[in-house]
Design a protein around this motif. Structure first.
Motif, mmCIF file in Angstrom:
data_model
loop_
_atom_site.group_PDB
_atom_site.id
_atom_site.type_symbol
_atom_site.label_atom_id
_atom_site.label_comp_id
_atom_site.label_asym_id
_atom_site.label_seq_id
_atom_site.Cartn_x
_atom_site.Cartn_y
_atom_site.Cartn_z
ATOM 1 N N VAL A 7 3.970 -29.101 14.983
ATOM 2 C CA VAL A 7 2.559 -29.367 14.615
ATOM 3 C C VAL A 7 1.615 -29.377 15.822
ATOM 4 O O VAL A 7 0.419 -29.200 15.666
ATOM 5 N N ASP A 8 2.172 -29.604 17.052
ATOM 6 C CA ASP A 8 1.246 -29.598 18.189
ATOM 7 C C ASP A 8 1.128 -28.226 18.857
ATOM 8 O O ASP A 8 0.504 -28.083 19.904
ATOM 9 N N ASP A 9 1.667 -27.204 18.222
ATOM 10 C CA ASP A 9 1.529 -25.824 18.729
ATOM 11 C C ASP A 9 0.152 -25.291 18.296
ATOM 12 O O ASP A 9 -0.132 -25.152 17.114
ATOM 13 N N GLU A 10 -0.694 -25.033 19.276
ATOM 14 C CA GLU A 10 -2.068 -24.603 18.960
ATOM 15 C C GLU A 10 -2.115 -23.212 18.320
ATOM 16 O O GLU A 10 -2.990 -22.910 17.525
ATOM 17 N N ASN A 11 -1.168 -22.335 18.702
ATOM 18 C CA ASN A 11 -1.246 -20.937 18.260
ATOM 19 C C ASN A 11 -0.436 -20.660 16.993
ATOM 20 O O ASN A 11 0.167 -19.619 16.857
ATOM 21 N N ARG A 12 -0.395 -21.607 16.078
ATOM 22 C CA ARG A 12 0.429 -21.377 14.894
ATOM 23 C C ARG A 12 -0.462 -21.066 13.692
ATOM 24 O O ARG A 12 -1.674 -21.269 13.737
ATOM 25 N N MET A 13 0.207 -20.595 12.633
ATOM 26 C CA MET A 13 -0.528 -20.332 11.389
ATOM 27 C C MET A 13 -0.912 -21.677 10.767
ATOM 28 O O MET A 13 -0.073 -22.569 10.627
ATOM 29 N N ARG A 14 -2.207 -21.840 10.456
ATOM 30 C CA ARG A 14 -2.619 -23.097 9.813
ATOM 31 C C ARG A 14 -3.814 -22.843 8.894
ATOM 32 O O ARG A 14 -4.511 -21.855 9.037
ATOM 33 N N TYR A 15 -4.002 -23.739 7.947
ATOM 34 C CA TYR A 15 -5.131 -23.608 7.025
ATOM 35 C C TYR A 15 -6.226 -24.580 7.479
ATOM 36 O O TYR A 15 -6.102 -25.779 7.305
ATOM 37 N N GLU A 16 -7.243 -24.046 8.097
ATOM 38 C CA GLU A 16 -8.357 -24.875 8.561
ATOM 39 C C GLU A 16 -9.642 -24.367 7.929
ATOM 40 O O GLU A 16 -9.778 -23.180 7.715
ATOM 41 N N PRO A 17 -10.652 -25.188 7.671
ATOM 42 C CA PRO A 17 -10.570 -26.639 7.571
ATOM 43 C C PRO A 17 -9.719 -27.055 6.367
ATOM 44 O O PRO A 17 -9.360 -26.212 5.550
ATOM 45 N N GLN A 18 -9.453 -28.362 6.248
ATOM 46 C CA GLN A 18 -8.440 -28.795 5.260
ATOM 47 C C GLN A 18 -9.034 -28.967 3.856
ATOM 48 O O GLN A 18 -9.079 -30.067 3.310
ATOM 49 N N ASN A 19 -9.462 -27.850 3.298
ATOM 50 C CA ASN A 19 -10.109 -27.907 1.975
ATOM 51 C C ASN A 19 -9.356 -27.125 0.906
ATOM 52 O O ASN A 19 -9.916 -26.767 -0.120
#
Length: 561
Positions: A229-241
């Motif tokens: 979770v602290d990997d900045e360059n990962r796939m993520r859904y932002e913002p959390q909506n």
């Protein structure tokens, strides 16, 4: 028209969707919404489960799928052109739509698979009837063209889809999660709507149920991508909506778009697919010239009776007649012919066959057809445990074959009924208690040794859950209460525990269908072989013929010895 969510990913968008199906239907009802769709990525694994959960909560289920469309054709598989498929949401209006969607989702695996299961415009043109299409998220073809500044191309593609599905069956899909690119795309979609009259619809691409579940969803994505979770360059859904927003929230976001809210309700009203449970669809057994299924069945039973009992006693004859009548009355004659046929084949080529297991050993018909080798009369076994009119369900004969040659029996069945009428059955590997702790610990970046200590405090018992482990393991409970890191670890693990992690092939289950299998249900592939997307119980509920071909090492050992 009331608002309905038409773009939702359940736990069957494996390691990407975190909407648990049971919780999903409940949450929709709590929000005061009356319908909801399931649109998992490229698969329909959860369709039956979702349908049942919605019915139980009094919510209308809309069955769909967010399919991947190949940039060129589904047969093109060159990395530089074909690596990124485009999303498209398809919803079933009726049974015809369900059959078409099942067919396309199956072909996406059996013909179009490249990184992801993919369909193409050719398939859509031939199988669009009974389906409603939405242009999907930022990964859809139209939003992609709009983001690239290709307005005219985007508009042309929208018109192509409208022509394929019909003007009232294709919708331009608006989303607003607070992402800058979505504002650009929505502006383009509104312009296409104004210039062409194509209708608008708004969705929220829900991947989890409430805003508070965003972290658990983030953890799931990390498990999928092997990141922390602290990997900045990962796939993520932002913002959390990306959650199941309330009707009020959706109205506030899309009020200025004409018809976008009302059209969600209108589409939900158009979709009226009902599954039929408990109606049997048995494959037809081809009998020799001059016989019907019934007369051939009775001939085989009579021959077998003579072989097993000679003249036999009146009591034995009466039992055989009683069973034959019951089997005929319940409509299972072909079932017994199918089983006796592949057992006879196995024995004829020297494949070891077990003497019979479970309640089928109580049937004299099974004994006279040489399916089992145990005389039920000699051991006073009850036929009614196996079949009785009170419990109308498909008979269940589990067959044991030598493990090294089980595949030959399945191949024989494929040759006899046709490759496209036979498929193995899917099963899902889920995140059990200990694994959930280990997966989450890795994602949280906790050293393996520490995580291992916590995981090993979960007792090794069948059906053990984290909730139960906290009740029975005082050491685990103490750590949970005193160490904040362990508290967070277990709380997060509780959110992902029991979710499907991957799909694989059931060790024994095989389904045989009268029409090609993808007429009844969608297929996937595993190791290149077709597997159903519905599990064993769901296949039985749909009235399809499920057989268990068990590979037994013991039989091979006995033969070798």
């Amino acid at each position: 028209m009331p608002f309905a969510h038409l773009h939702v990913h359940t736990e069957y968008s494996l390691l990407d969707g975190a909407c648990r199906i049971k919780g999903l239907a409940k949450r929709v009802r709590e929000l005061g919404q009356t319908a909801v769709a399931v649109t998992d990525h490229g698969v329909m694994y959860g369709a039956i489960d979702f349908y049942r959960a919605c019915k139980a909560e009094g919510v209308k289920p809309v069955i769909g799928c967010e399919v991947y469309v190949a940039p060129r054709t589904r047969f093109d598989k060159q990395h530089e052109f074909d690596a990124e498929a485009r999303h498209l949401v398809l919803l079933c209006e009726n049974e015809e739509g369900y059959r078409n969607l099942s067919y396309m989702v199956s072909k996406a695996f059996t013909e179009g698979f490249y990184i992801k299961p993919r369909i193409d415009l050719e398939l859509l043109r031939a199988h669009a009837k009974g389906l409603i299409a939405l242009s999907a998220c930022l990964a859809g073809e139209i939003p992609r063209r709009l983001r690239n500044g290709e307005y005219d191309n985007a508009k042309a593609y929208a018109l192509t889809l409208s022509e394929i599905f019909g003007p009232d069956r294709f919708y331009l899909e608006l989303q607003n999660h607070g992402i800058r690119e979505q504002a650009v795309v929505n502006k383009g979609l509104l312009r296409i709507h104004e210039e062409t009259g194509l209708p608008l619809v708004c969705t929220n691409d829900a991947h989890y149920l409430t805003k508070a579940d965003a972290y658990a969803h983030d953890v799931l994505l990390c498990i999928q991508t092997g990141k922390t979770v602290d990997d900045e360059n990962r796939m993520r859904y932002e913002p959390q909506n990306f959650y199941l927003r309330s009707t009020e929230e959706m109205e506030a976001l899309f009020a200025q778009y004409p018809g976008a809210i009302e059209n969600t309700g209108k589409i939900a009203e158009m979709c009226n697919l009902e599954f039929t449970f408990g109606k049997y669809h048995l494959p037809e057994f081809k009998v020799p010239e001059g016989y019907t299924s019934l007369t051939y069945f009775k001939k085989l039973c009579a021959d077998g009776f003579a072989g097993r009992y000679g003249e036999g006693t009146e009591k034995q004859k009466a039992q055989l007649e009683y069973e034959e009548n019951m089997i005929e009355k319940m409509g299972f004659v072909d079932y017994f012919l199918i089983v006796s046929d592949f057992v006879r084949y196995a024995k004829s080529v020297g494949i070891p066959v077990g003497p019979g297991r479970g309640s089928a050993a109580g049937s004299m018909v099974a004994y006279t057809l040489y399916i089992t080798d145990i005389d039920p009369m000699q051991y006073s076994l009850y036929f009614e445990r196996f079949l009785n009119p009170e419990r109308v369900s498909m008979p269940d004969i589990d067959m044991d074959f030598g493990d090294t040659r089980r595949g030959e029996v399945v191949d024989y069945v494929r040759r006899k009924y046709g490759d496209d009428h036979v498929a193995q059955i899917v099963t899902f590997g889920t995140m059990a208690a200990r694994n959930a702790i280990r997966d989450v610990g890795r994602v949280m970046g906790i050293p393996y040794q520490q995580v291992d200590v916590v995981a090993k405090l979960v007792p090794m018992e069948l059906k053990m859950t984290l909730k139960r482990a906290l009740e029975v393991s005082s050491e685990l409970k103490k750590l949970y209460d005193t160490d904040p890191q362990v508290t967070e670890l277990i709380d997060t693990a509780l959110k992902v525990e029991g979710m499907p992690r991957h799909a694989s092939t059931h060790a024994a289950g095989v389904v045989i269908t009268p029409e090609p299998t993808d007429y009844y249900l969608p297929l996937a592939t595993n190791d290149g072989l077709p597997v159903t997307q519905f599990n064993m119980t769901e296949i039985e509920e749909l009235g399809l013929l499920k057989m268990d071909f068990l590979g037994l090492r013991t039989l091979t050992v006995i033969r070798d010895a």
